[in-house]
Write a protein that holds these residues in place. Structure first.
Motif, short mmCIF file in Angstrom:
data_model
loop_
_atom_site.label_atom_id
_atom_site.label_comp_id
_atom_site.label_asym_id
_atom_site.label_seq_id
_atom_site.Cartn_x
_atom_site.Cartn_y
_atom_site.Cartn_z
N ARG A 72 0.84 -1.21 0.00
CA ARG A 72 0.00 0.00 0.00
C ARG A 72 0.87 1.25 0.00
O ARG A 72 0.57 2.22 -0.70
CB ARG A 72 -0.93 -0.01 1.22
N SER A 125 2.13 1.47 -3.51
CA SER A 125 1.11 1.37 -4.57
C SER A 125 1.41 0.24 -5.55
O SER A 125 1.41 0.41 -6.77
CB SER A 125 1.00 2.70 -5.35
N THR A 147 8.04 -0.37 -7.49
CA THR A 147 7.08 0.74 -7.35
C THR A 147 7.37 1.84 -8.37
O THR A 147 8.53 2.10 -8.70
CB THR A 147 7.09 1.33 -5.91
N MET A 157 6.18 4.86 -7.74
CA MET A 157 6.08 6.10 -6.95
C MET A 157 7.41 6.85 -6.98
O MET A 157 8.48 6.24 -6.90
CB MET A 157 5.72 5.78 -5.49
#
Length: 395
Positions: A78, A81, A140, A142
């Motif tokens: 989480r 993401s 990820t 991000m």
């Protein structure tokens, strides 16, 4: 600790989310290892490891490590993401931890070789868990990977302390001191603090500008603490006092809404307030020990590991258990009482250290503090294991 790993309907729910089996294992280990430690410390059981080393390994790698992995396997994807971790991958790790825990407890009583095999199994699970988190970090998309970088680094350094512990047992016992320092400060404390400084202000709806230098400064000071301890025992007091000041100032800057009517929040706030207090106590007791012969029976590590890491583990563990089981995010009277009880556990252990410093007999207080710990985890299990294992809805 007997569990069926078959794919029948009863335990499909239990294994459906990573935190569930890992939390149960961690909490059962918290009770069993402390009970064995009590019996060995009082001379009723003779262990293959020294009672202190058994205590350190049991809590660091059989209790906190499964709890950390359960929590991070649920939250790390989480944070980053990315997709959730597939069941097959975390179940393999859980099986290694479960088997390792049983063999370690057996080996500690029966055979040193068996306990070494057990440690290698637990280390393998720890390593596989690290690789999963590392893979998430690298996949990820991000841009802001600041927090997950430090969490991953702390987990990696936890592997190093784990490896050093095993090497100390097999080859060279003086490595035990270094292993313990690294595991206490970089693994248990810093990993937990890296998560807490991200999550607690968020849960508390505190909108403050993020201090991206904080974790770098704290990490550097913790490394300095370990280097100083390796050079001259108790010489790290000045670093501890600096950490107390820097972290205390930062926590106050967040303006956490404390006191708070919501137990699910104030338990997290209390744990954070323990950080500067724990380092302050550590700095003062290390300084006293440096200039005198007064021993505080590991007051520094216990005030941080119990005051902060253990307290926030119960707080976060309860939040995750409620939030991921479809229960209302609410602490009832039982849960609130458990949160108060965490502070009884911390206070009792600090009292043991202070009593020891005065040269009084600590055994009665020691028994009470261990009983308070066992009672804490037993009552949590009675309340929340049905939620974790069967998905029971609390009324």
């Amino acid at each position: 600790m007997h569990m069926q790993f078959s794919e029948n309907s009863d335990n499909n729910y239990f294994f459906s989310q990573p935190h569930q089996p890992f939390f149960v294992l961690a909490f059962v280990n918290a009770i069993v290892t402390m009970l064995v430690f009590l019996l060995s410390y009082k001379g009723y059981l003779h262990l293959a490891l020294s009672p202190t080393n058994f205590h350190i390994y049991g809590l660091t790698y059989l209790m906190f490590t499964p709890a950390f992995l359960g929590f991070l396997f649920t939250t790390f994807p989480r944070f980053a993401s990315t997709d959730a971790i597939v069941k097959k991958r975390y179940m393999r790790i859980f099986s290694f931890l479960y088997l390792g825990a049983i063999l370690f407890l057996l080996g500690s009583i029966v055979s040193p070789i068996l306990s070494i095999i057990a440690m290698v199994l637990v280390f393998s699970a720890h390593f596989m868990g690290y690789l999963i988190l590392k893979n998430i970090y690298h996949t990820t998309t991000m841009e802001d990977r600041h927090d997950i970088f430090w969490i991953l680094l702390a987990m990696g350094i936890g592997l190093l302390s784990h490896f050093l512990f095993i090497m100390a047992q097999i080859f060279y016992m003086p490595l035990m001191g270094l292993s313990t320092e690294i595991s206490m400060y970089i693994y248990l404390f810093f990993l937990t603090f890296s998560v807490a400084q991200r999550m607690v202000p968020f849960f508390s709806h505190c909108i403050v500008e993020k201090n991206n230098r904080l974790l770098k400064i704290v990490f550097s000071l913790l490394i300095l603490h370990i280097l100083l301890e390796g050079t001259h025992t108790n010489s790290s007091f000045i670093v501890d006092l600096a950490l107390a000041y820097i972290i205390g100032k930062e926590v106050l800057r967040w303006k956490l809404p404390f006191p708070n009517t919501n137990p699910l929040l104030w338990i997290l706030h209390i744990s954070l307030y323990w950080v500067p207090l724990g380092f302050l106590l550590g700095g003062l007791t290390n300084f006293i020990l440096l200039i005198s012969d007064v021993h505080f029976l590991a007051l520094d590590t216990h005030s941080i590991v119990l005051g902060f890491v253990f307290t926030i583990l119960i707080g976060f563990g309860t939040r995750v258990t409620l939030g991921h089981s479809g229960n209302i995010m609410h602490a009832d009277k039982w849960t609130t009482l458990l949160f108060y009880w965490t502070q009884v556990v911390v206070a009792m252990r600090i009292l043991v250290s202070l009593t020891s410093a005065f040269g009084w007999n600590i055994m009665v207080l020691f028994d009470i503090s261990v009983t308070a710990w066992i009672l804490m985890f037993t009552l949590w299990a009675v309340r929340f294991f049905p939620v974790i294992i069967k998905g029971i809805k609390l009324t």
